[in-house]
Design a protein around this motif. Sequence first.
Motif, short mmCIF file in Angstrom:
data_model
loop_
_atom_site.label_atom_id
_atom_site.label_comp_id
_atom_site.label_asym_id
_atom_site.label_seq_id
_atom_site.Cartn_x
_atom_site.Cartn_y
_atom_site.Cartn_z
N SER A 1 0.82 -1.21 0.00
CA SER A 1 0.00 0.00 0.00
C SER A 1 0.86 1.26 0.00
CB SER A 1 -0.93 0.00 1.23
OG SER A 1 -0.21 0.40 2.38
N ASP A 2 0.18 2.39 0.05
CA ASP A 2 0.86 3.69 0.03
C ASP A 2 1.31 4.14 1.43
OD1 ASP A 2 1.70 6.15 -1.24
OD2 ASP A 2 -0.05 7.11 -0.32
N CYS A 3 0.96 3.38 2.47
CA CYS A 3 1.18 3.83 3.85
C CYS A 3 2.60 3.50 4.31
CB CYS A 3 0.14 3.19 4.77
SG CYS A 3 0.25 3.75 6.47
N ALA A 4 3.50 4.47 4.18
CA ALA A 4 4.92 4.22 4.49
C ALA A 4 5.19 4.43 5.97
CB ALA A 4 5.80 5.12 3.63
N GLU A 5 4.54 3.59 6.79
CA GLU A 5 4.73 3.66 8.23
C GLU A 5 5.01 2.26 8.77
OE1 GLU A 5 2.00 5.76 10.61
OE2 GLU A 5 1.46 7.24 9.07
N VAL A 6 5.38 2.20 10.04
CA VAL A 6 5.48 0.90 10.70
C VAL A 6 4.09 0.54 11.22
CG1 VAL A 6 6.52 -0.40 12.60
CG2 VAL A 6 7.88 1.29 11.34
N LEU A 7 3.56 -0.59 10.75
CA LEU A 7 2.20 -0.99 11.06
C LEU A 7 2.19 -2.37 11.71
CD1 LEU A 7 0.61 -0.05 7.60
CD2 LEU A 7 0.38 1.25 9.74
N VAL A 8 1.16 -2.63 12.50
CA VAL A 8 0.88 -3.99 12.96
C VAL A 8 -0.42 -4.42 12.29
CG1 VAL A 8 0.08 -5.34 14.95
CG2 VAL A 8 2.10 -3.87 15.15
N CYS A 9 -0.37 -5.58 11.62
CA CYS A 9 -1.53 -6.08 10.88
C CYS A 9 -1.98 -7.39 11.52
CB CYS A 9 -1.13 -6.30 9.42
SG CYS A 9 -2.42 -7.06 8.40
N MET A 10 -3.14 -7.37 12.16
CA MET A 10 -3.70 -8.57 12.82
C MET A 10 -5.22 -8.55 12.66
SD MET A 10 -1.17 -10.39 14.35
CE MET A 10 -1.94 -11.32 15.70
N HIS A 11 -5.85 -9.70 12.95
CA HIS A 11 -7.31 -9.81 12.85
C HIS A 11 -8.01 -8.60 13.48
CE1 HIS A 11 -7.52 -13.73 11.11
NE2 HIS A 11 -8.78 -13.93 11.44
N ALA A 12 -9.01 -8.06 12.75
CA ALA A 12 -9.75 -6.89 13.24
C ALA A 12 -10.82 -7.29 14.24
CB ALA A 12 -10.38 -6.14 12.08
N ASP A 13 -11.37 -8.50 14.10
CA ASP A 13 -12.39 -8.97 15.04
C ASP A 13 -12.36 -10.49 15.04
OD1 ASP A 13 -13.90 -9.79 12.71
OD2 ASP A 13 -14.52 -7.69 12.52
N GLU A 14 -13.36 -11.10 15.66
CA GLU A 14 -13.32 -12.56 15.80
C GLU A 14 -13.74 -13.28 14.51
OE1 GLU A 14 -11.66 -14.24 17.77
OE2 GLU A 14 -12.60 -14.56 19.72
N SER A 15 -14.24 -12.54 13.53
CA SER A 15 -14.57 -13.17 12.26
C SER A 15 -13.35 -13.12 11.35
CB SER A 15 -15.75 -12.45 11.60
OG SER A 15 -15.31 -11.20 11.10
N ASP A 16 -13.49 -13.66 10.16
CA ASP A 16 -12.36 -13.66 9.21
C ASP A 16 -12.59 -12.66 8.09
OD1 ASP A 16 -10.78 -15.59 10.49
OD2 ASP A 16 -11.96 -17.22 9.64
N ASP A 17 -13.21 -11.53 8.41
CA ASP A 17 -13.57 -10.55 7.39
C ASP A 17 -12.45 -9.57 7.06
OD1 ASP A 17 -16.07 -11.63 7.36
OD2 ASP A 17 -16.92 -10.16 8.76
N ALA A 18 -11.68 -9.19 8.04
CA ALA A 18 -10.73 -8.09 7.83
C ALA A 18 -9.60 -8.15 8.84
CB ALA A 18 -11.45 -6.74 7.94
N CYS A 19 -8.46 -7.59 8.43
CA CYS A 19 -7.37 -7.35 9.36
C CYS A 19 -7.27 -5.86 9.62
CB CYS A 19 -6.04 -7.85 8.81
SG CYS A 19 -5.75 -9.61 9.12
N ALA A 20 -7.00 -5.50 10.86
CA ALA A 20 -6.82 -4.10 11.22
C ALA A 20 -5.36 -3.71 11.02
CB ALA A 20 -7.23 -3.87 12.67
N LEU A 21 -5.16 -2.44 10.63
CA LEU A 21 -3.81 -1.89 10.53
C LEU A 21 -3.63 -0.88 11.67
CD1 LEU A 21 -3.62 -1.29 6.67
CD2 LEU A 21 -2.75 -3.23 7.99
N HIS A 22 -2.71 -1.21 12.57
CA HIS A 22 -2.48 -0.36 13.73
C HIS A 22 -1.15 0.38 13.56
CE1 HIS A 22 -5.60 -2.70 15.81
NE2 HIS A 22 -4.99 -3.78 15.35
N ARG A 23 -1.13 1.65 13.90
CA ARG A 23 0.12 2.40 13.92
C ARG A 23 1.04 1.76 14.98
NH1 ARG A 23 -1.20 8.24 13.22
NH2 ARG A 23 -0.58 7.92 11.05
N GLY A 24 2.31 1.59 14.60
CA GLY A 24 3.23 0.82 15.45
C GLY A 24 3.47 1.40 16.83
#
Lengths: 427, 427
Positions: A214-237
């Motif tokens: 992606s275009d987001c040139a940051e340090v990110l943590v990418c993990m499940h957004a919720d208990e379903s398998d719909d999406a992963c959340a991107l958290h600022r490091g």
Amino acid sequence: MNPGDRVRVERADVTNEGVLMPSSTAEHLVIKLDGGYNVGVDREAASVDVLESDVHVVDDEPDPEAGDVSEITFDDDLPTISLISTGGTIASTVDYRTGAVTARFDAEDVLRAVPDLAGRANYRGRVVANILSENMDPSIWQDLAHAVHEEIAAGADGVVVMHGTDTMQYSAAALSFILETPVPIVLTGSQRSADRPSSDNVMNAVCAVEAAKSDCAEVLVCMHADESDDACALHRGTRVRKNHTSRRDAFETVGAKPLGEIDYETATEDGSDGAVADEAITLRREYASRGETLDIEPDLAADVELATFAPGMDPAAWEYLEDAAGVVVAGTGLGHVHTDLIPRIEALVDDGTPVVMTSQCLEGRVCDRVYDTGRDLLDAGVIEGGDMLLETAMVKLMWAVANADDVAGTMRTSLAGELTAESRPWR
Amino acid sequence: MNPGDRVRVERADVTNEGVLMPSSTAEHLVIKLDGGYNVGVDREAASVDVLESDVHVVDDEPDPEAGDVSEITFDDDLPTISLISTGGTIASTVDYRTGAVTARFDAEDVLRAVPDLAGRANYRGRVVANILSENMDPSIWQDLAHAVHEEIAAGADGVVVMHGTDTMQYSAAALSFILETPVPIVLTGSQRSADRPSSDNVMNAVCAVEAAKSDCAEVLVCMHADESDDACALHRGTRVRKNHTSRRDAFETVGAKPLGEIDYETATEDGSDGAVADEAITLRREYASRGETLDIEPDLAADVELATFAPGMDPAAWEYLEDAAGVVVAGTGLGHVHTDLIPRIEALVDDGTPVVMTSQCLEGRVCDRVYDTGRDLLDAGVIEGGDMLLETAMVKLMWAVANADDVAGTMRTSLAGELTAESRPWR
């Protein structure tokens, strides 16, 4: 018996069956269970039956029926993503398929381990460590930062770091302060190993690769957004915390929604190609776009200590802080400690040790201007931590002591989104 | 100048005007601002103008127009609630109106300070301490427990404890383990003082009194349920945490919804009488009903320490734990620490010091049976803390060391709802 043998190990009424792995200690046998999970067994008083020899060689053969890719061709139309392994549950997927614990880890291994990654990028593989993340320390953060720096300098369009979940937030903060990056650096991990039906390893890896494109040139943590398998959340490091011991959506951006997310269905649609990231990713807030500047300032003062206040604690418990390069205090509420501890803090400051106050509350911000205790702490020379997470404050102080002329000023300035502006006066 | 004088105090460009209060230190002037808020000013280099003498005597006269009650009559139809003050922001409301900081605090004072409490109960007032809650310690928890015990033995149908918010969760846990109670014991406080339009002190006090009249004979924390003024949440004293530095709804039951709530509109309807509690209160889960048994086991081993693990920490930092009566470790994830710290923990256990493992994650439960590190910790003799909050575990260990023959067994047994059953296997 040798690494690679299929074995049955019995000790103290517990039987484990799987492939014997190389062990880093003489005291333990490491057995890779059929699901890809490693268990350690005390070698003493364990009885071992070798069921079959050299099993892992068989597993090493690619199986096209299972989606394995036997020949990797470089595709000019795809970005190049570097995958760096440091260990943890997610890395065990790769180890299991390749049968290698610490040695080679290349593009073929990546695709054999997670076939869903095929067609999304050209991959480079690299191993920095193979440890459980509770054994991470500042020197490994530095090794990791150097590896990321080298990969980007060598042309990677994005970096994915596979990391154990227990101290991922510390490593993400360390990379955030050490590196200035022109591309995304995405940490991901796994809360459930590959042998469990609810494993999150494939989805987290796929989403992390999409985030790294992606275009987001940051340090990110990418993990499940919720208990379903719909999406992963991107958290600022610098704003992320592991807030649950075992849930797949254990990671949360504290006090706000995540920076963005990856929609898994869109990311796995048929006909996906290098452009899929633009459709699958949502970025909710301002972020640093891809750029040109790559820089590294890896020095860390490792002997910064985190001191947690609790009622009834013996003030003498803080004597060891006299030798620290810096101290982050986890105080109560707005940033307080028992009055008896204030002279000790003042003595540290007078001795040249920077002391940063944070709150055990997690959310909100310290404000030492309201109550007597807070004003006394400011008089003692405490640096207010604002709304920095205490883990982030600790890592930042390690970096600031080693790199900044004005440590207090640096701690009060947001370098990587770790301090957010007050949305309203706290009163 | 004397306590009770109206003064203007200038120091370092800051001017405060209000009533001079008795101060516990010679170095500070304490000024009660018009809104009821106390500020402390360093006496050195402060200039003081006495504007009017003995102002608090005037304030001490009841004003029927303002809702003050000049004659308290005992109403046989109403329950008797004991209000115990320990200090903190909420207590400053009472102090302001009465002009007394530490001395008398009776039914008249209560009603003069919070007229909304009138008609809900017969009140008894009592002062145990007048401190900011960061200065609470185990000996004051014991004083408080004795006071609560005496009030209940004297016939109180419920107890409300006014407490600073910063360490309220520790005090609630301490009362939970020390006391067996036949009536509700409700801690409440205030995140915003009476001089602010958004003050929560009246609503929290009213809801706490209603909770103290209810059937729930447990130690509860009663604070704003959300940012509106609709309801107060009732949190079990062993499962609650202050999770925000300044919001009125800072308190949360960790990992679950609160035990119940008080609907403020219903609680303040016209014609309210002693029966209003039944309509205003909702209790969502099983709770201990009113009973007959009142018991107190006040002993605490105060020198239990909370040791927080962080990456990069010097193992020597834990040397001071050798003198502790018990240790609660705040570990990572499922309850881990760096491998280098395990021998130190083993040495503590071998020396007879109970060591309890909890998690920094807040939510979820430690499980040391899955990873090598965890099994090594169990081999070292660590007691798993289950899903106990680390603050609660610390207070419980103080109690267990002083009272239990089998400390490990006691720590693994839920005494006051501090451990909850697993809703599902963690895998």
